[in-house]
Design a protein around this motif. Structure first.
Motif, PDB file in Angstrom:
ATOM      1  N   ILE A   1       0.884  -1.300   0.046  1.00 37.47           N
ATOM      2  CA  ILE A   1      -0.038   0.229   0.054  1.00 37.47           C
ATOM      3  C   ILE A   1       0.733   1.397  -0.108  1.00 37.47           C
ATOM      4  N   PHE A   2       1.735   1.218   0.859  1.00 36.33           N
ATOM      5  CA  PHE A   2       2.785   2.406   1.107  1.00 36.33           C
ATOM      6  C   PHE A   2       3.449   2.700  -0.314  1.00 36.33           C
ATOM      7  N   ARG A   3       4.175   1.681  -1.043  1.00 31.85           N
ATOM      8  CA  ARG A   3       4.786   1.908  -2.256  1.00 31.85           C
ATOM      9  C   ARG A   3       4.060   2.565  -3.198  1.00 31.85           C
ATOM     10  N   GLN A   4       2.785   2.233  -3.345  1.00 29.60           N
ATOM     11  CA  GLN A   4       1.845   2.680  -4.459  1.00 29.60           C
ATOM     12  C   GLN A   4       1.259   4.150  -4.104  1.00 29.60           C
TER      13      GLN A   4
ATOM     14  N   VAL B   1      10.589  -0.673  -1.879  1.00 29.81           N
ATOM     15  CA  VAL B   1       9.727   0.367  -1.332  1.00 29.81           C
ATOM     16  C   VAL B   1      10.792   1.439  -1.058  1.00 29.81           C
ATOM     17  N   THR B   2      10.508   2.581  -1.848  1.00 29.78           N
ATOM     18  CA  THR B   2      11.480   3.722  -1.763  1.00 29.78           C
ATOM     19  C   THR B   2      10.638   5.070  -2.031  1.00 29.78           C
ATOM     20  N   VAL B   3      11.319   6.046  -1.238  1.00 32.62           N
ATOM     21  CA  VAL B   3      10.730   7.485  -1.475  1.00 32.62           C
ATOM     22  C   VAL B   3      11.786   8.226  -1.945  1.00 32.62           C
ATOM     23  N   ALA B   4      11.480   9.361  -2.659  1.00 30.76           N
ATOM     24  CA  ALA B   4      12.596  10.287  -3.108  1.00 30.76           C
ATOM     25  C   ALA B   4      13.025  11.172  -2.029  1.00 30.76           C
ATOM     26  N   GLY B   5      14.459  10.989  -1.607  1.00 30.77           N
ATOM     27  CA  GLY B   5      15.072  12.084  -0.566  1.00 30.77           C
ATOM     28  C   GLY B   5      15.223  13.449  -0.752  1.00 30.77           C
ATOM     29  N   SER B   6      15.591  14.103   0.028  1.00 33.57           N
ATOM     30  CA  SER B   6      15.756  15.589  -0.079  1.00 33.57           C
ATOM     31  C   SER B   6      16.688  16.091  -1.496  1.00 33.57           C
ATOM     32  N   ASP B   7      17.571  14.996  -1.659  1.00 27.36           N
ATOM     33  CA  ASP B   7      18.534  15.160  -3.070  1.00 27.36           C
ATOM     34  C   ASP B   7      17.931  14.541  -4.184  1.00 27.36           C
ATOM     35  N   GLY B   8      16.465  14.169  -4.111  1.00 29.53           N
ATOM     36  CA  GLY B   8      15.980  13.881  -5.212  1.00 29.53           C
ATOM     37  C   GLY B   8      16.185  12.415  -5.730  1.00 29.53           C
ATOM     38  N   LYS B   9      17.137  11.544  -4.986  1.00 23.42           N
ATOM     39  CA  LYS B   9      17.360  10.399  -5.280  1.00 23.42           C
ATOM     40  C   LYS B   9      16.651   9.310  -4.431  1.00 23.42           C
ATOM     41  N   ASP B  10      16.061   8.112  -4.864  1.00 28.08           N
ATOM     42  CA  ASP B  10      15.435   7.269  -4.107  1.00 28.08           C
ATOM     43  C   ASP B  10      16.204   6.408  -3.135  1.00 28.08           C
ATOM     44  N   VAL B  11      15.411   6.519  -1.812  1.00 24.81           N
ATOM     45  CA  VAL B  11      15.930   5.640  -0.766  1.00 24.81           C
ATOM     46  C   VAL B  11      14.980   4.694  -0.126  1.00 24.81           C
ATOM     47  N   PHE B  12      15.572   3.405   0.133  1.00 22.59           N
ATOM     48  CA  PHE B  12      14.748   2.453   0.791  1.00 22.59           C
ATOM     49  C   PHE B  12      14.080   3.022   2.239  1.00 22.59           C
ATOM     50  N   VAL B  13      12.683   2.826   2.320  1.00 22.06           N
ATOM     51  CA  VAL B  13      12.424   3.225   3.708  1.00 22.06           C
ATOM     52  C   VAL B  13      12.922   2.461   4.837  1.00 22.06           C
ATOM     53  N   GLU B  14      13.032   3.042   6.148  1.00 26.55           N
ATOM     54  CA  GLU B  14      13.238   2.408   7.431  1.00 26.55           C
ATOM     55  C   GLU B  14      11.936   2.023   7.845  1.00 26.55           C
TER      56      GLU B  14
END
Length: 443
Positions: free
Chosen positions: A117-120, A297-310
């Motif tokens: 759900i989160f990743r979508q 499952v990733t989100v864009a970080g403040s630098d615009g790069k995707d990071v895996f969520v914790e």
RNA sequence: CGGGGUAUGGCGCAGCCUGGUAGCGCACCUGUUUUGGGAACAGGGGGUCGUAAGUUCGAAUCUUACUACCCCGACCA
């Protein structure tokens, strides 16, 4: 509620299969009915307690910033193949095929589903931190269910899942839940002790079990006595202060047998050492990227790069708590409910149903208390006095108002406190007001 | 899953060994007397004895298979 119109099948005799006190009383008080091994129907009294516990859990989760969702009990096997747990979870997971021969599972937990759900739905770090929870029935096909609702196969659980952009932020989410749990259990009259736990199959390296002390607990626990008496934490703690409050709670020794370190325990002054048995009512985990990596499952970080969520997950055994509270609060006569979770707040006993004056006095009080928002179980049946007393004590209603012709002559009723057994005469006119005050104070 | 056990009315149990068509206590219904901590007496209702097959003139009872549930253990919210 009038008992004459209610379903509360109490029993004098103890059913043979119940070996621990909470199971015995739940069956005798007519709270549950077993339908299969480890599977129960919840009768009205049990259902009300379950809902009250659920509501306390909900309020504290909401207050801690978690957001409620509701996920299904049946899940697609595909998601579990993606995380790798379809093969890992073993026979405890109930697997089902639908008519199209598709593999489904009855959810034992919801990490996969919530990550999906989160990743979508979430793309940016700006939406974090996020903590989603639901209160839903789970099924784990235990090898040996036992102890009534304490170890059933189908059980009601609150599970929350936190998502953060960094490990540091995830720790803040973890700490919030840690403290919310202490408040949650305290509201049910329980002293729950957080103990360092083995993260087990869920994974991760930071985990605590919340244990309540009870002689019939399944695990042996070791802790510093100070933890038992410690007051619950404040509700409003600034994020920056969370860690120090958690540290203060975890600085004392506390461990279950599997994590026990005898050498460390010896360092506690002997008079402060407590060895007891405990029931696990909650368990929290920080597991980092254990699910976000395999499920991408990733989100864009403040630098615009995707990071895996914790990630972290946080469980409370809602249906188990019904049994747990009874284990912690009962006597030889039956259950002693804390006001906050009692199925009814006041038990009104009409000692002579059918007697005009007595009926009139009872009916009036029943109406008055109801109008004041008090939950009343009104024994208006034609049973004998002794049977009514015993039944009300067995069910465990915290405050009881006893009205019979004898006291009525002098305009008196009798007010009984279940927990202490104290009984005092009280004027009929003052009874409602007094009860309202007592209930509101104890809620 | 290994070991042990149980299955007879809503609950707790007897009957089974030694086969002859089901009984006790609680609960339930009616009545009477009672009535402040699970009343007494009298009358009454309710059970294809877990399921299936077998043995027998006849099965709750003997035989076999199956199922369910409980307890102990390893495993777990």
């Amino acid at each position: 509620m009038r008992l004459s119109r209610y379903l509360a099948p109490t029993q004098k005799e103890t059913p043979a299969e119940a070996t621990i006190v909470s199971h015995r009383y739940m069956l005798r008080a007519g709270m549950v009915k077993q339908s299969a091994a480890g599977i129960y129907s919840w009768l009205p009294l049990g259902q009300r307690v379950l809902r009250k516990i659920e509501q306390i859990v909900r309020e504290e989760q909401d207050h801690a910033g978690a957001v409620e969702v509701l996920m299904p009990t049946l899940q697609s096997a595909d998601l579990w193949r993606e995380s790798g747990r379809y093969d890992d979870y073993g026979q405890e997971m109930l697997r089902i095929k639908d008519r199209q021969d598709r593999d489904l599972i009855y959810g034992p937990t919801n990490e996969e589903l919530i990550h999906d759900i989160f990743r979508q739905s979430v793309r940016s770090y700006k939406q974090l931190p996020m903590n989603l929870y639901h209160i839903q029935w789970k099924f784990r096909d235990e090898i040996r269910p036992r102890f009534g609702v304490m170890r059933g196969r189908e059980f009601l659980m609150k599970d929350a899942y936190s998502f953060d952009v960094s490990e540091e932020a995830a720790r803040t989410s973890y700490n919030k839940m840690f403290l919310a749990y202490l408040r949650t259990f305290a509201r049910m009259g329980l002293s729950a002790i957080p103990m360092k736990a083995d993260p087990g199959p869920i994974g991760g390296d930071l985990s605590h079990e919340f244990i309540i002390l009870a002689d019939t607990g399944e695990s042996e626990v070791f802790c510093h006595k100070a933890l038992v008496e410690m007051a619950p934490p404040d509700r409003n703690i600034a994020d920056d202060d969370l860690q120090s409050v958690v540290d203060q709670r975890t600085s004392y020794y506390a461990a279950t047998d599997e994590m026990h370190d005898a050498v460390e325990f010896e360092k506690v002054a002997e008079a402060d050492r407590l060895t007891a048995r405990g029931i696990e009512v909650g368990h929290i985990f920080y597991f980092g990227t254990k699910y976000s990596e395999p499920m991408n499952v990733t989100v864009a970080g403040s630098d615009g790069k995707d990071v895996f969520v914790e990630g972290g997950s946080y469980g409370i055994g809602v249906s188990r708590l019904v049994g747990g509270i009874i284990e912690a609060s009962h006597d030889d006569d039956g259950i002693i409910w804390p006001m906050s979770v009692a199925p009814y707040e006041v038990g009104l006993i009409n000692l002579k149903a059918g007697d005009e004056a007595t009926d009139k006095a009872c009916d009036a009080l029943y109406d008055e208390l109801g109008a004041a928002g008090i939950e009343v179980l009104y024994d208006d049946t034609s049973e004998r006095a002794g049977a009514k007393f015993s039944k009300m004590d067995l069910i465990g209603i915290p405050l009881q108002l006893i009205i019979g012709p004898r006291g009525l002559k002098d305009g008196k009723a009798e007010l009984k406190v279940r927990a202490t057994g104290e009984r005092d005469d009280i004027s009929l006119d003052a009874a409602a007001q007094k009860l309202v005050a007592m209930v509101e104070q104890a809620r």
